[in-house]
Design an enzyme around this catalytic site. Structure first.
Site, PDB file in Angstrom:
ATOM      1  N   ASP A 143      15.812  38.513  47.193  1.00  0.00           N
ATOM      2  CA  ASP A 143      15.899  37.383  48.124  1.00  0.00           C
ATOM      3  C   ASP A 143      16.048  36.127  47.275  1.00  0.00           C
ATOM      4  O   ASP A 143      15.088  35.633  46.701  1.00  0.00           O
ATOM      5  CB  ASP A 143      14.612  37.311  48.968  1.00  0.00           C
ATOM      6  CG  ASP A 143      14.707  36.258  50.070  1.00  0.00           C
ATOM      7  OD1 ASP A 143      13.831  36.252  50.962  1.00  0.00           O
ATOM      8  OD2 ASP A 143      15.657  35.436  50.032  1.00  0.00           O
ATOM      9  N   ASP A 154      20.128  30.919  52.186  1.00  0.00           N
ATOM     10  CA  ASP A 154      19.017  31.854  52.025  1.00  0.00           C
ATOM     11  C   ASP A 154      19.491  33.215  52.502  1.00  0.00           C
ATOM     12  O   ASP A 154      19.731  33.422  53.689  1.00  0.00           O
ATOM     13  CB  ASP A 154      17.824  31.360  52.870  1.00  0.00           C
ATOM     14  CG  ASP A 154      16.578  32.209  52.687  1.00  0.00           C
ATOM     15  OD1 ASP A 154      15.540  31.871  53.292  1.00  0.00           O
ATOM     16  OD2 ASP A 154      16.639  33.211  51.944  1.00  0.00           O
ATOM     17  N   HIS A 223      13.588  31.893  59.961  1.00  0.00           N
ATOM     18  CA  HIS A 223      13.165  30.487  60.106  1.00  0.00           C
ATOM     19  C   HIS A 223      14.369  29.547  60.108  1.00  0.00           C
ATOM     20  O   HIS A 223      15.417  29.866  59.529  1.00  0.00           O
ATOM     21  CB  HIS A 223      12.233  30.123  58.945  1.00  0.00           C
ATOM     22  CG  HIS A 223      12.788  30.532  57.613  1.00  0.00           C
ATOM     23  ND1 HIS A 223      13.540  29.685  56.824  1.00  0.00           N
ATOM     24  CD2 HIS A 223      12.740  31.720  56.941  1.00  0.00           C
ATOM     25  CE1 HIS A 223      13.920  30.336  55.728  1.00  0.00           C
ATOM     26  NE2 HIS A 223      13.454  31.571  55.792  1.00  0.00           N
ATOM     27  N   HIS A 231      11.757  25.868  55.155  1.00  0.00           N
ATOM     28  CA  HIS A 231      11.285  26.255  56.477  1.00  0.00           C
ATOM     29  C   HIS A 231      11.369  25.029  57.383  1.00  0.00           C
ATOM     30  O   HIS A 231      10.599  24.101  57.230  1.00  0.00           O
ATOM     31  CB  HIS A 231       9.849  26.795  56.408  1.00  0.00           C
ATOM     32  CG  HIS A 231       9.495  27.632  57.588  1.00  0.00           C
ATOM     33  ND1 HIS A 231       9.625  27.173  58.889  1.00  0.00           N
ATOM     34  CD2 HIS A 231       9.051  28.899  57.697  1.00  0.00           C
ATOM     35  CE1 HIS A 231       9.259  28.123  59.723  1.00  0.00           C
ATOM     36  NE2 HIS A 231       8.905  29.188  59.030  1.00  0.00           N
ATOM     37  N   GLU A 256      16.247  36.787  59.190  1.00  0.00           N
ATOM     38  CA  GLU A 256      15.836  37.863  58.285  1.00  0.00           C
ATOM     39  C   GLU A 256      14.880  38.785  59.024  1.00  0.00           C
ATOM     40  O   GLU A 256      14.097  38.349  59.861  1.00  0.00           O
ATOM     41  CB  GLU A 256      15.155  37.319  57.028  1.00  0.00           C
ATOM     42  CG  GLU A 256      13.923  36.479  57.256  1.00  0.00           C
ATOM     43  CD  GLU A 256      13.447  35.830  55.963  1.00  0.00           C
ATOM     44  OE1 GLU A 256      13.261  36.535  54.962  1.00  0.00           O
ATOM     45  OE2 GLU A 256      13.266  34.603  55.969  1.00  0.00           O
ATOM     46  N   GLU A 351      18.822  39.594  55.102  1.00  0.00           N
ATOM     47  CA  GLU A 351      18.774  38.206  55.594  1.00  0.00           C
ATOM     48  C   GLU A 351      20.129  37.539  55.458  1.00  0.00           C
ATOM     49  O   GLU A 351      20.804  37.683  54.430  1.00  0.00           O
ATOM     50  CB  GLU A 351      17.753  37.433  54.761  1.00  0.00           C
ATOM     51  CG  GLU A 351      17.638  35.959  55.090  1.00  0.00           C
ATOM     52  CD  GLU A 351      16.571  35.276  54.255  1.00  0.00           C
ATOM     53  OE1 GLU A 351      16.329  35.700  53.115  1.00  0.00           O
ATOM     54  OE2 GLU A 351      15.948  34.334  54.767  1.00  0.00           O
TER      55      GLU A 351
HETATM   56  C1  LIG Z   1       7.542  28.987  48.457  1.00  0.00           C
HETATM   57  O1  LIG Z   1       8.709  29.738  48.542  1.00  0.00           O
HETATM   58  C2  LIG Z   1       9.197  30.053  49.756  1.00  0.00           C
HETATM   59  C3  LIG Z   1      10.435  30.676  49.804  1.00  0.00           C
HETATM   60  C4  LIG Z   1      11.006  30.988  51.026  1.00  0.00           C
HETATM   61  C5  LIG Z   1      10.330  30.681  52.206  1.00  0.00           C
HETATM   62  C6  LIG Z   1      10.976  31.015  53.506  1.00  0.00           C
HETATM   63  N1  LIG Z   1      10.030  31.749  54.321  1.00  0.00           N
HETATM   64  N2  LIG Z   1       9.247  31.119  55.225  1.00  0.00           N
HETATM   65  N3  LIG Z   1       8.471  32.031  55.815  1.00  0.00           N
HETATM   66  C7  LIG Z   1       8.788  33.214  55.258  1.00  0.00           C
HETATM   67  C8  LIG Z   1       9.760  33.051  54.332  1.00  0.00           C
HETATM   68  C9  LIG Z   1      10.369  34.199  53.578  1.00  0.00           C
HETATM   69  C10 LIG Z   1      10.225  34.012  52.071  1.00  0.00           C
HETATM   70  O2  LIG Z   1      11.757  34.175  53.865  1.00  0.00           O
HETATM   71  C11 LIG Z   1       9.762  35.557  53.966  1.00  0.00           C
HETATM   72  C12 LIG Z   1       9.192  35.619  55.337  1.00  0.00           C
HETATM   73  C13 LIG Z   1       8.155  34.538  55.568  1.00  0.00           C
HETATM   74  O3  LIG Z   1       7.791  34.544  56.963  1.00  0.00           O
HETATM   75  C14 LIG Z   1       6.499  34.124  57.265  1.00  0.00           C
HETATM   76  O4  LIG Z   1       5.658  33.965  56.407  1.00  0.00           O
HETATM   77  N4  LIG Z   1       6.351  33.914  58.586  1.00  0.00           N
HETATM   78  C15 LIG Z   1       5.067  33.515  59.156  1.00  0.00           C
HETATM   79  C16 LIG Z   1       5.084  31.976  59.232  1.00  0.00           C
HETATM   80  C17 LIG Z   1       4.956  34.152  60.533  1.00  0.00           C
HETATM   81  C18 LIG Z   1       9.079  30.087  52.156  1.00  0.00           C
HETATM   82  C19 LIG Z   1       8.503  29.762  50.922  1.00  0.00           C
HETATM   83 CO   LIG Z   2      15.070  34.474  52.067  1.00  0.00          CO
END
Ligand SMILES: COc1ccc(Cn2nnc3c2[C@](C)(O)CC[C@@H]3OC(=O)NC(C)C)cc1
Ligand SMILES: [Co+2]
Length: 370
Positions: A143, A154, A223, A231, A256, A351
């Site tokens: 990813d 992404d 997201h 996000h 995703e 994704e």
């Molecule tokens: C700090 O580095 C990152 C990198 C990518 C993201 C992007 N992301 N934001 N949330 C998520 C992600 C990922 C990495 O896509 C994977 C799923 C994850 O879903 C999640 O936790 N959902 C709950 C709020 C229900 C966030 C931070």
């Molecule tokens: Co991603």
């Protein structure tokens, strides 16, 4: 004469697309829209404005998408069992930085290279000193992100080197394609989650004679994506729910899905590698001098983009853990530990990034691989 990409990938993408026009992703008409949006003068006019405004232009995200496609093309061929996760991460990051022609916060790596293994589904990348070696039975989620002027591409895929979990991989790829197909302007996030769940749950995996239903991971999500903001505030969960929030025209979404043969639920597990400045963090005075200088380095090098410990090492920071944990404690930086299902479970991810343009939906990260 057309400039070809090198192997390993090092030729800047602007040397290949010399006219600065990057390929449009796959487009899909919005459902029960009977082509109104494509023919509507007003919608086409709004899109024309978006094309011309340097900030809004689709060329930024399409350039990031082309970099992603070319880097992942070579990466899929390069990654082999026996390699360390660190060398895999560096291969992807070196390729991304070269192709996007990294330049400060103008363009570069979008967020840490996720290399989550097996029961771990997300937010794992090796820290310095990690000696993990990829094994042939592993299920690896790759990813990674590319950004151009803060427009973050992404996209993620799952790699295996044995057929055991092919059905799990197939289930998640199908569920992500359902999410992409059903997404659209005015679609409710809670309904979209239901369609994703339905596809995911129609699969099962047989492992050594035992049959496992494929479960969507209920506490992970897709997201929306903002400018320099991974996000954007809207989450697309993977199980049906009552969220009446609608997708809106102009939104960028990371669609995703994650499937699991285990509990279908992740918990935080292991050392943290992923961090990001909290967008509208309270401006509290920082007493700890080392934390003050670390925050300055984070702001300079990453802004609000996610980063990992290896990226701090790379920009010359050292002995920063106390300061980093202080910034987390003060609510200035958010930590994102690895998210894992139970030991023995296997998880997969696919994704895409989609643009809800005024006239059509554009799957900007689509390639000939997925
Ligand atoms: C700090 O580095 C990152 C990198 C990518 C993201 C992007 N992301 N934001 N949330 C998520 C992600 C990922 C990495 O896509 C994977 C799923 C994850 O879903 C999640 O936790 N959902 C709950 C709020 C229900 C966030 C931070
Ligand atoms: Co991603």
């Amino acid at each position: 004469k057309k400039v070809e990409q090198s192997d390993p990938p090092r030729t800047g993408i602007s040397k290949i697309f010399v006219n600065g026009v990057y390929p449009e992703g796959e487009t899909q008409p919005y459902k029960d829209d009977n082509a109104w949006r494509i023919t509507s003068e007003e919608k086409r006019h709004m899109e024309k404005i978006a094309m011309e405004d340097p900030e809004l232009t689709y060329q930024n995200i399409r350039r990031a998408a082309e970099v992603h496609r070319q880097v992942r093309h070579y990466t899929r061929k390069y990654i082999r069992p026996g390699m360390s996760l660190t060398e895999i991460a560096e291969y992807i990051e070196n390729g991304t930085r070269a192709l996007v022609e990294e330049n400060g916060l103008e363009c570069g790596v979008g967020f840490p290279t996720g290399l989550s293994l097996n029961n771990c589904a997300a937010h794992f990348t090796p820290n310095a000193g990690d000696t993990t070696i990829l094994k042939s039975g592993d299920v690896l989620k790759v990813d990674f992100g590319v950004h151009v002027k803060g427009r973050i591409l992404d996209s993620a895929f799952t790699l295996t080197w044995e057929p055991t979990y092919d059905k799990l991989v197939e289930a998640v790829k199908a569920a992500t394609d359902t999410g992409v197909k059903e997404a659209g302007i005015d679609v409710r996030l809670g309904d979209l989650a239901g369609y994703i769940q339905e596809t995911m749950e129609s699969y099962e995996v047989e492992v050594n004679g035992k049959v496992f239903p494929v479960k969507p991971i209920e506490n992970l999500s897709g997201h929306s994506i903002g400018v320099y903001q991974i996000h954007g505030g809207k989450s697309v969960l993977l199980v049906k729910n009552g969220d009446q929030t609608k997708m809106e025209e102009g939104d960028y979404f990371a669609i995703e899905t994650f499937g699991s043969t285990g509990r279908g639920r992740v918990v935080e597990s292991g050392d943290c590698s992923h961090y990001a400045k909290i967008i509208n963090a309270p401006r509290v005075p920082i007493r700890l001098t080392s934390a003050k200088s670390l925050l300055k380095s984070i702001t300079t090098n990453f802004g609000t983009l996610p980063f990992c410990r290896r990226y701090l090492d790379r920009v010359g920071e050292s002995k920063y853990l106390l300061a980093l944990n202080h910034l987390v404690q003060q609510g200035i930086v958010q930590d994102y530990p690895p998210l894992c299902d139970a030991l023995g479970a296997m998880t997969a991810q696919f994704e895409h990034t989609i643009l809800l343009r005024p006239t059509v939906k554009e799957i900007v990260s689509r390639g000939d691989d997925y």
